[in-house]
Design a protein around this motif. Sequence first.
Motif, PDB file in Angstrom:
ATOM      1  N   VAL A   4       0.759  -1.043   0.084  1.00 48.44           N
ATOM      2  CA  VAL A   4      -0.013   0.021  -0.094  1.00 48.44           C
ATOM      3  C   VAL A   4       0.844   1.194   0.135  1.00 48.44           C
ATOM      4  O   VAL A   4       1.957   1.372   0.730  1.00 48.44           O
ATOM      5  CB  VAL A   4      -0.850  -0.104   1.207  1.00 48.44           C
ATOM      6  N   ILE A   5       0.676   2.291  -0.816  1.00 49.10           N
ATOM      7  CA  ILE A   5       1.445   3.507  -0.835  1.00 49.10           C
ATOM      8  C   ILE A   5       0.617   4.538  -0.471  1.00 49.10           C
ATOM      9  O   ILE A   5       1.029   5.748  -0.323  1.00 49.10           O
ATOM     10  CB  ILE A   5       1.911   3.785  -2.458  1.00 49.10           C
ATOM     11  N   ARG A   6      -0.785   4.548  -0.474  1.00 48.57           N
ATOM     12  CA  ARG A   6      -1.616   5.525   0.169  1.00 48.57           C
ATOM     13  C   ARG A   6      -2.736   4.911   0.742  1.00 48.57           C
ATOM     14  O   ARG A   6      -3.386   4.059   0.272  1.00 48.57           O
ATOM     15  CB  ARG A   6      -1.926   6.406  -1.065  1.00 48.57           C
ATOM     16  N   VAL A   7      -3.105   5.648   1.963  1.00 48.29           N
ATOM     17  CA  VAL A   7      -4.161   5.063   2.642  1.00 48.29           C
ATOM     18  C   VAL A   7      -5.081   6.326   2.999  1.00 48.29           C
ATOM     19  O   VAL A   7      -4.414   7.472   3.610  1.00 48.29           O
ATOM     20  CB  VAL A   7      -4.279   4.307   3.737  1.00 48.29           C
ATOM     21  N   LYS A   8      -6.476   6.324   3.107  1.00 47.83           N
ATOM     22  CA  LYS A   8      -7.159   7.631   3.274  1.00 47.83           C
ATOM     23  C   LYS A   8      -8.458   6.962   4.081  1.00 47.83           C
ATOM     24  O   LYS A   8      -9.176   6.369   3.541  1.00 47.83           O
ATOM     25  CB  LYS A   8      -7.518   8.430   2.135  1.00 47.83           C
ATOM     26  N   PRO A   9      -8.536   7.158   5.444  1.00 49.83           N
ATOM     27  CA  PRO A   9      -9.817   6.735   5.945  1.00 49.83           C
ATOM     28  C   PRO A   9     -10.840   7.742   5.637  1.00 49.83           C
ATOM     29  O   PRO A   9     -10.866   8.883   5.401  1.00 49.83           O
ATOM     30  CB  PRO A   9      -9.362   7.414   7.638  1.00 49.83           C
ATOM     31  N   LEU A  10     -12.180   6.917   5.567  1.00 48.79           N
ATOM     32  CA  LEU A  10     -13.325   7.495   4.887  1.00 48.79           C
ATOM     33  C   LEU A  10     -14.228   7.183   6.015  1.00 48.79           C
ATOM     34  O   LEU A  10     -14.073   6.548   6.886  1.00 48.79           O
ATOM     35  CB  LEU A  10     -13.782   6.758   3.707  1.00 48.79           C
ATOM     36  N   SER A  11     -15.712   7.609   5.892  1.00 45.43           N
ATOM     37  CA  SER A  11     -16.706   7.520   6.687  1.00 45.43           C
ATOM     38  C   SER A  11     -17.042   6.141   6.600  1.00 45.43           C
ATOM     39  O   SER A  11     -16.755   5.377   5.983  1.00 45.43           O
ATOM     40  CB  SER A  11     -17.802   8.414   6.465  1.00 45.43           C
ATOM     41  N   ALA A  12     -17.887   5.772   7.621  1.00 43.13           N
ATOM     42  CA  ALA A  12     -18.452   4.373   7.880  1.00 43.13           C
ATOM     43  C   ALA A  12     -17.445   3.145   7.879  1.00 43.13           C
ATOM     44  O   ALA A  12     -17.547   2.088   7.256  1.00 43.13           O
ATOM     45  CB  ALA A  12     -19.482   4.044   6.584  1.00 43.13           C
ATOM     46  N   SER A  48      -9.363   7.038  12.119  1.00 44.77           N
ATOM     47  CA  SER A  48      -8.926   8.038  11.381  1.00 44.77           C
ATOM     48  C   SER A  48      -7.442   8.227  11.315  1.00 44.77           C
ATOM     49  O   SER A  48      -6.856   8.719  10.814  1.00 44.77           O
ATOM     50  CB  SER A  48      -9.452   9.316  11.323  1.00 44.77           C
ATOM     51  N   ARG A  49      -6.687   7.552  12.131  1.00 40.93           N
ATOM     52  CA  ARG A  49      -5.414   7.302  12.353  1.00 40.93           C
ATOM     53  C   ARG A  49      -4.584   6.312  11.459  1.00 40.93           C
ATOM     54  O   ARG A  49      -3.338   6.087  11.968  1.00 40.93           O
ATOM     55  CB  ARG A  49      -4.891   7.156  14.026  1.00 40.93           C
ATOM     56  N   ALA A  50      -5.422   5.680  10.612  1.00 41.52           N
ATOM     57  CA  ALA A  50      -4.767   4.720   9.802  1.00 41.52           C
ATOM     58  C   ALA A  50      -3.468   5.174   9.307  1.00 41.52           C
ATOM     59  O   ALA A  50      -3.354   6.433   8.912  1.00 41.52           O
ATOM     60  CB  ALA A  50      -5.632   4.406   8.666  1.00 41.52           C
ATOM     61  N   ASP A  51      -2.411   4.336   9.021  1.00 43.66           N
ATOM     62  CA  ASP A  51      -1.229   4.776   8.486  1.00 43.66           C
ATOM     63  C   ASP A  51      -0.769   3.446   7.598  1.00 43.66           C
ATOM     64  O   ASP A  51      -1.444   2.621   7.726  1.00 43.66           O
ATOM     65  CB  ASP A  51      -0.233   5.296   9.753  1.00 43.66           C
ATOM     66  N   ILE A  52       0.558   3.729   7.302  1.00 45.15           N
ATOM     67  CA  ILE A  52       1.183   2.735   6.476  1.00 45.15           C
ATOM     68  C   ILE A  52       2.518   2.305   7.020  1.00 45.15           C
ATOM     69  O   ILE A  52       3.250   3.082   7.372  1.00 45.15           O
ATOM     70  CB  ILE A  52       1.297   2.939   4.971  1.00 45.15           C
ATOM     71  N   PHE A  55       6.249  -2.231   5.814  1.00 44.48           N
ATOM     72  CA  PHE A  55       6.168  -3.246   5.118  1.00 44.48           C
ATOM     73  C   PHE A  55       4.818  -3.036   3.867  1.00 44.48           C
ATOM     74  O   PHE A  55       4.727  -3.920   3.074  1.00 44.48           O
ATOM     75  CB  PHE A  55       5.887  -4.304   5.719  1.00 44.48           C
ATOM     76  N   GLY A  56       4.383  -1.960   3.934  1.00 43.33           N
ATOM     77  CA  GLY A  56       3.330  -1.606   3.143  1.00 43.33           C
ATOM     78  C   GLY A  56       2.005  -1.907   3.450  1.00 43.33           C
ATOM     79  O   GLY A  56       1.273  -2.228   2.505  1.00 43.33           O
ATOM     80  N   ALA A  57       1.676  -2.197   4.766  1.00 44.11           N
ATOM     81  CA  ALA A  57       0.480  -2.728   5.273  1.00 44.11           C
ATOM     82  C   ALA A  57      -0.211  -1.482   5.961  1.00 44.11           C
ATOM     83  O   ALA A  57       0.554  -0.659   6.553  1.00 44.11           O
ATOM     84  CB  ALA A  57       0.797  -3.814   6.345  1.00 44.11           C
ATOM     85  N   VAL A  58      -1.415  -1.287   5.969  1.00 46.01           N
ATOM     86  CA  VAL A  58      -2.288  -0.509   6.795  1.00 46.01           C
ATOM     87  C   VAL A  58      -2.159  -0.713   8.244  1.00 46.01           C
ATOM     88  O   VAL A  58      -2.272  -2.083   8.665  1.00 46.01           O
ATOM     89  CB  VAL A  58      -3.983  -0.236   6.177  1.00 46.01           C
ATOM     90  N   CYS A  59      -1.915   0.244   9.008  1.00 45.13           N
ATOM     91  CA  CYS A  59      -1.789  -0.229  10.416  1.00 45.13           C
ATOM     92  C   CYS A  59      -2.378   0.855  11.156  1.00 45.13           C
ATOM     93  O   CYS A  59      -2.555   2.188  10.908  1.00 45.13           O
ATOM     94  CB  CYS A  59      -0.295  -0.401  10.776  1.00 45.13           C
ATOM     95  N   TRP A  60      -2.579   0.815  12.638  1.00 46.98           N
ATOM     96  CA  TRP A  60      -2.944   1.911  13.534  1.00 46.98           C
ATOM     97  C   TRP A  60      -1.952   1.800  14.732  1.00 46.98           C
ATOM     98  O   TRP A  60      -1.178   0.635  14.972  1.00 46.98           O
ATOM     99  CB  TRP A  60      -4.421   1.538  13.839  1.00 46.98           C
ATOM    100  N   PRO A  61      -1.836   2.833  15.530  1.00 44.98           N
ATOM    101  CA  PRO A  61      -1.150   2.899  16.656  1.00 44.98           C
ATOM    102  C   PRO A  61      -1.292   1.824  17.696  1.00 44.98           C
ATOM    103  O   PRO A  61      -0.209   1.494  18.466  1.00 44.98           O
ATOM    104  CB  PRO A  61      -1.432   4.268  17.299  1.00 44.98           C
ATOM    105  N   ASN A  62      -2.332   0.978  17.706  1.00 45.06           N
ATOM    106  CA  ASN A  62      -2.353   0.045  18.899  1.00 45.06           C
ATOM    107  C   ASN A  62      -1.895  -1.332  18.528  1.00 45.06           C
ATOM    108  O   ASN A  62      -2.026  -2.352  19.035  1.00 45.06           O
ATOM    109  CB  ASN A  62      -4.014  -0.325  19.144  1.00 45.06           C
TER     110      ASN A  62
END
Length: 76
Positions: A4-12, A48-52, A55-62
């Motif tokens: 993954v090179i870009r991630v954008k959190p959306l609603s729902a 909304s704190r999703a990041d990359i 390794f190119g995986a979507v991740c969160w701080p937890n």
Amino acid sequence: MHRVIRVKPLSAYRLFVEFADGVKGEVDLSERLFGPIFEPLKDPDFFSRADIDTFGAVCWPNGADLAPDAMHETLA
């Protein structure tokens, strides 16, 4: 492995993701946020704190993360 090179959190509880090979689209996680590691993602501010990660995986701080290959297969 797809990256993954870009991630954008959306609603729902959806994410817009773009992969290095050009595949992109929306992934709906609304039915997948269960269990101890994913339960905190039900908080929209935390989601909304999703990041990359490196390794190119979507991740969160937890420590929650999503397998890039599974998302890529869903979108391709």
